[in-house]
Each structure stands twice: as structure tokens, then as C-alpha cells.
Design an enzyme around this catalytic site. Sequence first.
Site, PDB file in Angstrom:
ATOM      1  N   TYR A   1      -1.544  -0.644  10.587  1.00 19.20           N
ATOM      2  CA  TYR A   1      -1.744  -0.965   9.159  1.00 19.20           C
ATOM      3  C   TYR A   1      -0.441  -0.726   8.408  1.00 19.20           C
ATOM      4  O   TYR A   1       0.018  -1.596   7.651  1.00 19.20           O
ATOM      5  CB  TYR A   1      -2.870  -0.111   8.579  1.00 19.20           C
ATOM      6  CG  TYR A   1      -3.175  -0.424   7.119  1.00 19.20           C
ATOM      7  CD1 TYR A   1      -3.744  -1.638   6.746  1.00 19.20           C
ATOM      8  CD2 TYR A   1      -2.890   0.503   6.114  1.00 19.20           C
ATOM      9  CE1 TYR A   1      -4.022  -1.931   5.417  1.00 19.20           C
ATOM     10  CE2 TYR A   1      -3.164   0.223   4.783  1.00 19.20           C
ATOM     11  CZ  TYR A   1      -3.738  -0.991   4.441  1.00 19.20           C
ATOM     12  OH  TYR A   1      -4.007  -1.280   3.107  1.00 19.20           O
TER      13      TYR A   1
ATOM     14  N   SER B   1       0.880  -1.175   0.000  1.00 21.95           N
ATOM     15  CA  SER B   1       0.000   0.000   0.000  1.00 21.95           C
ATOM     16  C   SER B   1       0.916   1.223   0.000  1.00 21.95           C
ATOM     17  O   SER B   1       2.104   1.096   0.342  1.00 21.95           O
ATOM     18  CB  SER B   1      -0.851  -0.003   1.269  1.00 21.95           C
ATOM     19  OG  SER B   1      -1.416   1.273   1.518  1.00 21.95           O
TER      20      SER B   1
HETATM   21  N1  NAP Z   1      -8.647  -0.112  -1.184  1.00 23.92           N
HETATM   22  C1  NAP Z   1      -7.555   0.579  -0.992  1.00 23.92           C
HETATM   23  O1  NAP Z   1      -7.567   1.805  -0.939  1.00 23.92           O
HETATM   24  C2  NAP Z   1      -6.236  -0.141  -0.855  1.00 23.92           C
HETATM   25  C3  NAP Z   1      -5.062   0.616  -0.970  1.00 23.92           C
HETATM   26  C4  NAP Z   1      -3.845  -0.018  -0.825  1.00 23.92           C
HETATM   27  C5  NAP Z   1      -3.784  -1.369  -0.575  1.00 23.92           C
HETATM   28  N2  NAP Z   1      -4.942  -2.090  -0.470  1.00 23.92           N
HETATM   29  C6  NAP Z   1      -4.825  -3.522  -0.166  1.00 23.92           C
HETATM   30  O2  NAP Z   1      -5.490  -4.250  -1.162  1.00 23.92           O
HETATM   31  C7  NAP Z   1      -5.905  -5.509  -0.625  1.00 23.92           C
HETATM   32  C8  NAP Z   1      -7.350  -5.755  -1.008  1.00 23.92           C
HETATM   33  O3  NAP Z   1      -8.183  -4.827  -0.331  1.00 23.92           O
HETATM   34  P1  NAP Z   1      -9.484  -4.190  -0.977  1.00 23.92           P
HETATM   35  O4  NAP Z   1      -9.269  -2.735  -1.047  1.00 23.92           O
HETATM   36  O5  NAP Z   1      -9.901  -4.913  -2.175  1.00 23.92           O
HETATM   37  O6  NAP Z   1     -10.516  -4.410   0.248  1.00 23.92           O
HETATM   38  P2  NAP Z   1     -11.810  -5.323   0.403  1.00 23.92           P
HETATM   39  O7  NAP Z   1     -12.796  -5.051  -0.661  1.00 23.92           O
HETATM   40  O8  NAP Z   1     -12.252  -5.151   1.817  1.00 23.92           O
HETATM   41  O9  NAP Z   1     -11.224  -6.800   0.194  1.00 23.92           O
HETATM   42  C9  NAP Z   1     -10.496  -7.454   1.191  1.00 23.92           C
HETATM   43  C10 NAP Z   1     -10.529  -8.932   0.900  1.00 23.92           C
HETATM   44  O10 NAP Z   1      -9.752  -9.600   1.918  1.00 23.92           O
HETATM   45  C11 NAP Z   1     -10.505 -10.725   2.347  1.00 23.92           C
HETATM   46  N3  NAP Z   1     -10.146 -11.095   3.705  1.00 23.92           N
HETATM   47  C12 NAP Z   1     -10.212 -10.384   4.847  1.00 23.92           C
HETATM   48  N4  NAP Z   1      -9.819 -11.137   5.893  1.00 23.92           N
HETATM   49  C13 NAP Z   1      -9.515 -12.364   5.385  1.00 23.92           C
HETATM   50  C14 NAP Z   1      -9.062 -13.587   5.951  1.00 23.92           C
HETATM   51  N5  NAP Z   1      -8.842 -13.719   7.270  1.00 23.92           N
HETATM   52  N6  NAP Z   1      -8.840 -14.629   5.121  1.00 23.92           N
HETATM   53  C15 NAP Z   1      -9.048 -14.518   3.795  1.00 23.92           C
HETATM   54  N7  NAP Z   1      -9.478 -13.405   3.206  1.00 23.92           N
HETATM   55  C16 NAP Z   1      -9.703 -12.347   3.996  1.00 23.92           C
HETATM   56  C17 NAP Z   1     -11.978 -10.330   2.221  1.00 23.92           C
HETATM   57  O11 NAP Z   1     -12.781 -11.477   2.017  1.00 23.92           O
HETATM   58  P3  NAP Z   1     -13.640 -12.251   3.119  1.00 23.92           P
HETATM   59  O12 NAP Z   1     -14.174 -11.224   4.075  1.00 23.92           O
HETATM   60  O13 NAP Z   1     -14.712 -12.914   2.299  1.00 23.92           O
HETATM   61  O14 NAP Z   1     -12.710 -13.236   3.740  1.00 23.92           O
HETATM   62  C18 NAP Z   1     -11.921  -9.516   0.929  1.00 23.92           C
HETATM   63  O15 NAP Z   1     -12.081 -10.361  -0.179  1.00 23.92           O
HETATM   64  C19 NAP Z   1      -5.648  -5.421   0.879  1.00 23.92           C
HETATM   65  O16 NAP Z   1      -4.450  -6.091   1.189  1.00 23.92           O
HETATM   66  C20 NAP Z   1      -5.507  -3.930   1.126  1.00 23.92           C
HETATM   67  O17 NAP Z   1      -4.712  -3.659   2.257  1.00 23.92           O
HETATM   68  C21 NAP Z   1      -6.163  -1.513  -0.610  1.00 23.92           C
END
Ligand code: NAP
Length: 247
Positions: free
Chosen positions: A153, A140
Site C-alpha cells: 500500500y 496517504s
Molecule cells: N480512508 C482512509 O483512511 C484513507 C487515508 C488515506 C488515503 N485514502 C485514500 O483515499 C481514497 C479513497 O478511499 P476511501 O477511504 O474513500 O475508501 P472507500 O470508501 O473504500 O472508497 C474507495 C473507492 O474506490 C473505488 N474503487 C475500488 N476499486 C476500483 C476500481 N478498480 N475501479 C474504480 N473504482 C474503484 C470504490 O468503488 P467501487 O468498489 O464501486 O468500484 C470506492 O468508491 C483511496 O485512494 C485511499 O487509498 C484513504
Amino acid sequence: MTTAKVIVITGASSGIGKAIAKARAAKGDKIVLGARREDRLQQIQKAIEQANGTATYAVTDVTELEQVKALAQQALDSYGRIDVWINNAGLMPHSLLIEAKVDDWNRMIDVNLRGTLYGIAAAQGIFHEQNEGHFINLGSVASLYSHAGGAVYSATKWAVKAISESLREEEAQAGKNVRVTTLYPGAVKSELVSHMTDPARREATDKFYDQFAIPAERIAKVVSDVLDMPADATLNEIVIRPSKQVQ
Ligand SMILES: NC(=O)c1ccc[n+]([C@@H]2O[C@H](COP(=O)([O-])OP(=O)(O)OC[C@H]3O[C@@H](n4cnc5c(N)ncnc54)[C@H](OP(=O)(O)O)[C@@H]3O)[C@@H](O)[C@H]2O)c1
């Protein structure tokens, strides 16, 4: 023309993971979806198949090593190999350190950090046996700077950066054709903010995201560019922010 790849994605039930799954399935890749919410995984698998793509899933909690190994096994059983392993599962319940929300700290450590290591543990041996593979780890912009309220985080995402750098070096030394890419996205529209546990912080972050956040498909586009690179070169680290995002 590129050859179809078998791609395992953790956290594939929403946001960035889901967008990558759909984008790469549309390019002919075989997708193995992992996350905890089975209804979501079923919906995504169905949508991919309705668009003539190929996907399977395994309900996976990345904090459980045996479940992560079972996800890898599901890929082998279904498609015979794994070309790409995407450590994407993550969560971001921001809070001030002084609030001592220890449960939130532990969840981030378990999912963002331990989950990434478990993904590496599950796929690395398979990659070495195949003499080929590609890890894509979700860092991130919080891997690159920290701010009040974002300590844990950021700490987990700095750890993802550190692990990825060492992994890249170790794989280059091993000479097993295993590539490592780390993505550092800024604000992306997804469910990430909705899982924040502090209502005031969630509301403030929501406002920030409403103003700036880019669609998850932008990250999927970057992943496609990474995967379409010829095998003798790797895009190792990529920062992608909304053009108007300051930090
Ligand atoms: N959105 C942003 O602004 C942003 C920016 C930088 C980096 N990121 C990174 O991108 C990645 C994806 O995030 P996103 O933005 O797409 O958020 P999101 O829509 O909340 O997706 C997060 C995913 O992680 C899964 N998850 C959470 N806990 C889990 C567990 N214990 N085991 C397996 N799966 C788990 C959730 O699925 P379930 O709840 O079904 O398990 C969901 O599919 C993350 O690593 C986040 O830190 C996001």
C-alpha cells in the site's frame, strides 16, 4: 463568487469520493462520478439531483484504460469540458510481505498506481487543449512513511507522490495552466478497512479507526479549499490527519 466547475471523481461510490461529490455539487459544480458499483453511483447521482445539484456517472473500473477514457468522454459529452480530475479510487488490503498475498499486491498496484496513471492519461490531453485543468491525486500518510504490514500500500502511495511531483513540474514547464495537488490523509472513516482481506488485520485496523478516524467530509472540505484558491497559486501538497493520530 466562484464559477461552476466540471469535476470528475474516480472511486466516487463511497467514502472520500462520495463526500467530495456531494460537497462540491452543493456548491454548484457539475459532478461526473466513476466507480464499479452502478447501484451506488445511481443513488449518489439521485441524492445530488434531489438537492438541486448536477451529476452524471459512468461505470468505471480504473484498471481498464478504455473505461477511464470513457469516463472522460462522458464528462465532455455531458458538460463540454473537465476542470478537475480527482484520482481517488483506491484500496488498502494490508498484509505482511512474508504472507505473499500476491493477488492483493497486484490489485493495489493496478488500482492505486495504474489507475492514477490512467486518470492522467485520460485527462491530460483535454486539459492541454482547454489550456486549463487541475489534477487532485489521493496519496496517504502512507506515502510518507511505511510500516510492517503496509509495504505494498505504501509503495503504491509513494508512487502517487512521485508521479504527482513529476506531473507538477512537467505541467509548470508546459505552461498550460494545469495545476496538481496531492492529498495525504491519515485515518478517515470510509469503506477502506472493510475491504481488507485478512480478518485479524481488518479487526485491528477497525479498532484503530474507531478510535481516531475523521469523517470523509473533512477531506471534502480540504478539496473545496484547494479548488477555491485563485488560479495563480496552487496548494500542491496537503497532509491532513486526525488531530490525535500519532503516525
Ligand atoms: N480512508 C482512509 O483512511 C484513507 C487515508 C488515506 C488515503 N485514502 C485514500 O483515499 C481514497 C479513497 O478511499 P476511501 O477511504 O474513500 O475508501 P472507500 O470508501 O473504500 O472508497 C474507495 C473507492 O474506490 C473505488 N474503487 C475500488 N476499486 C476500483 C476500481 N478498480 N475501479 C474504480 N473504482 C474503484 C470504490 O468503488 P467501487 O468498489 O464501486 O468500484 C470506492 O468508491 C483511496 O485512494 C485511499 O487509498 C484513504
